[in-house]
Design a protein around this motif. Structure first.
Motif, PDB file in Angstrom:
ATOM      1  N   ASP A 120      40.699  37.159  11.188  1.00 20.98           N
ATOM      2  CA  ASP A 120      40.939  37.178   9.615  1.00 20.98           C
ATOM      3  C   ASP A 120      40.955  35.887   8.882  1.00 20.98           C
ATOM      4  OD1 ASP A 120      41.315  40.024   9.582  1.00 20.98           O
ATOM      5  OD2 ASP A 120      43.359  40.192   9.436  1.00 20.98           O
ATOM      6  N   THR A 121      41.729  34.963   9.710  1.00 17.37           N
ATOM      7  CA  THR A 121      41.675  33.514   9.163  1.00 17.37           C
ATOM      8  C   THR A 121      40.432  32.765   9.177  1.00 17.37           C
ATOM      9  OG1 THR A 121      44.054  33.593  10.244  1.00 17.37           O
ATOM     10  CG2 THR A 121      42.943  31.380   9.760  1.00 17.37           C
ATOM     11  N   LEU A 122      39.713  33.186  10.413  1.00 19.77           N
ATOM     12  CA  LEU A 122      38.344  32.494  10.412  1.00 19.77           C
ATOM     13  C   LEU A 122      37.400  33.024   9.246  1.00 19.77           C
ATOM     14  CD1 LEU A 122      37.625  32.526  14.126  1.00 19.77           C
ATOM     15  CD2 LEU A 122      38.112  30.510  12.741  1.00 19.77           C
ATOM     16  N   HIS A 123      37.392  34.211   9.030  1.00 13.37           N
ATOM     17  CA  HIS A 123      36.754  35.003   8.062  1.00 13.37           C
ATOM     18  C   HIS A 123      36.935  34.336   6.461  1.00 13.37           C
ATOM     19  CE1 HIS A 123      35.251  38.763  10.465  1.00 13.37           C
ATOM     20  NE2 HIS A 123      34.650  37.491  10.613  1.00 13.37           N
ATOM     21  N   THR A 124      38.407  34.130   6.414  1.00 18.45           N
ATOM     22  CA  THR A 124      38.870  33.649   5.098  1.00 18.45           C
ATOM     23  C   THR A 124      38.263  32.410   4.989  1.00 18.45           C
ATOM     24  OG1 THR A 124      40.740  35.168   5.006  1.00 18.45           O
ATOM     25  CG2 THR A 124      41.044  33.040   3.885  1.00 18.45           C
ATOM     26  N   LEU A 125      38.251  31.490   6.027  1.00 18.41           N
ATOM     27  CA  LEU A 125      38.039  30.173   5.963  1.00 18.41           C
ATOM     28  C   LEU A 125      36.573  29.831   5.486  1.00 18.41           C
ATOM     29  CD1 LEU A 125      39.975  28.454   8.937  1.00 18.41           C
ATOM     30  CD2 LEU A 125      40.310  28.136   6.399  1.00 18.41           C
ATOM     31  N   MET A 126      35.735  30.870   6.423  1.00 22.83           N
ATOM     32  CA  MET A 126      34.053  30.747   6.303  1.00 22.83           C
ATOM     33  C   MET A 126      33.893  31.304   4.656  1.00 22.83           C
ATOM     34  SD  MET A 126      32.690  32.105   9.622  1.00 22.83           S
ATOM     35  CE  MET A 126      33.565  33.687   9.733  1.00 22.83           C
ATOM     36  N   GLU A 127      34.579  32.170   4.050  1.00 20.07           N
ATOM     37  CA  GLU A 127      34.341  32.767   2.874  1.00 20.07           C
ATOM     38  C   GLU A 127      34.541  31.560   1.743  1.00 20.07           C
ATOM     39  OE1 GLU A 127      36.457  36.374   1.986  1.00 20.07           O
ATOM     40  OE2 GLU A 127      35.227  37.417   3.710  1.00 20.07           O
ATOM     41  N   HIS A 128      35.645  30.843   2.051  1.00 25.25           N
ATOM     42  CA  HIS A 128      36.405  29.793   1.217  1.00 25.25           C
ATOM     43  C   HIS A 128      35.340  28.509   1.284  1.00 25.25           C
ATOM     44  CE1 HIS A 128      38.816  27.507  -1.298  1.00 25.25           C
ATOM     45  NE2 HIS A 128      38.987  26.419  -0.319  1.00 25.25           N
ATOM     46  N   GLU A 149      32.327  29.577  -0.627  1.00 26.67           N
ATOM     47  CA  GLU A 149      32.516  29.329  -2.023  1.00 26.67           C
ATOM     48  C   GLU A 149      32.480  27.873  -2.677  1.00 26.67           C
ATOM     49  OE1 GLU A 149      36.289  31.175  -2.394  1.00 26.67           O
ATOM     50  OE2 GLU A 149      35.511  33.169  -2.537  1.00 26.67           O
ATOM     51  N   LEU A 150      32.896  26.987  -1.811  1.00 30.92           N
ATOM     52  CA  LEU A 150      32.969  25.429  -1.945  1.00 30.92           C
ATOM     53  C   LEU A 150      31.713  25.031  -2.018  1.00 30.92           C
ATOM     54  CD1 LEU A 150      36.063  24.501   0.303  1.00 30.92           C
ATOM     55  CD2 LEU A 150      35.862  24.506  -2.400  1.00 30.92           C
ATOM     56  N   LYS A 151      30.884  25.497  -1.144  1.00 36.55           N
ATOM     57  CA  LYS A 151      29.410  25.049  -1.118  1.00 36.55           C
ATOM     58  C   LYS A 151      28.762  25.566  -2.205  1.00 36.55           C
ATOM     59  CE  LYS A 151      25.068  25.575   1.577  1.00 36.55           C
ATOM     60  NZ  LYS A 151      24.513  26.236   2.405  1.00 36.55           N
ATOM     61  N   THR A 152      28.710  26.545  -2.550  1.00 37.00           N
ATOM     62  CA  THR A 152      27.851  27.300  -3.844  1.00 37.00           C
ATOM     63  C   THR A 152      28.546  27.062  -5.136  1.00 37.00           C
ATOM     64  OG1 THR A 152      29.108  29.586  -3.638  1.00 37.00           O
ATOM     65  CG2 THR A 152      26.957  29.089  -2.314  1.00 37.00           C
ATOM     66  N   GLY A 153      29.784  26.509  -5.264  1.00 43.55           N
ATOM     67  CA  GLY A 153      30.708  26.257  -6.469  1.00 43.55           C
ATOM     68  C   GLY A 153      31.086  27.434  -7.198  1.00 43.55           C
ATOM     69  N   THR A 154      31.399  28.688  -6.147  1.00 47.33           N
ATOM     70  CA  THR A 154      31.904  29.943  -6.940  1.00 47.33           C
ATOM     71  C   THR A 154      33.299  30.063  -6.685  1.00 47.33           C
ATOM     72  OG1 THR A 154      31.138  30.941  -4.880  1.00 47.33           O
ATOM     73  CG2 THR A 154      29.472  30.666  -7.051  1.00 47.33           C
ATOM     74  N   GLN A 155      34.072  29.017  -6.182  1.00 52.31           N
ATOM     75  CA  GLN A 155      35.326  29.166  -5.957  1.00 52.31           C
ATOM     76  C   GLN A 155      36.270  29.803  -7.282  1.00 52.31           C
ATOM     77  OE1 GLN A 155      37.274  25.924  -4.515  1.00 52.31           O
ATOM     78  NE2 GLN A 155      36.283  24.374  -6.170  1.00 52.31           N
TER      79      GLN A 155
END
Length: 146
Positions: A128-136, A139-145
């Motif tokens: 769960d932690t790894l998936h949350t970090l990957m999603e974040h 988001e940072l990469k695409t600027g959709t945070q």
């Protein structure tokens, strides 16, 4: 050293150790982790273009082209025509399917051994932690945070 640096260093070191072990597993099949990633994406998507692979792995198209060339020399990939004549769809050849299956089984065994010290709750929490970090990170990469 700040906790963030310890986390980053630990995560990167863990990834490197895993990558090294995976390379050892793949070596008898003339593969490495970089080539394996391409096979994995093609198998996952049941065939795709080099652009699809580059986007999925977040690597450059020239880097993917080199990997595809190496895999074609190993005769584990085939190209098939698509509706867009400018693009070729990549699929695993019969040999590629066989190699993929053998290597997948070996890596599954490695993963099971790696996770032996963790109880089910720890495995779930870690994933769960790894998936949350990957999603974040995405988001940072695409600027959709949010």
């Amino acid at each position: 050293m700040s906790p963030q640096l310890k986390f980053r260093a630990s995560l990167l070191r863990c990834a490197r150790l895993m990558s090294d072990e995976i390379n050892t597993i793949l070596l008898p099949h003339q593969l490495n982790y970089s080539l394996w990633q391409v096979l994995y994406v093609i198998q996952l998507k049941q065939g795709c273009t080099s652009i699809d692979i580059a986007e999925y792995l977040n690597v450059s198209k020239p880097s993917i082209a080199k990997r595809i060339h190496a895999l074609m020399r190993l005769e584990v990939l085939e190209q098939v025509d698509t509706e867009d004549k400018r693009q070729k769809k990549l699929i695993l050849s019969a040999k590629g399917v066989e190699v993929f299956q053998i290597c997948s089984e070996k890596m599954d065994v490695f993963e099971q051994q790696l996770l032996l010290p963790l109880d089910q709750n720890s495995k779930t929490c870690t994933l769960d932690t790894l998936h949350t970090l990957m999603e974040h990170l995405q988001e940072l990469k695409t600027g959709t945070q949010s």
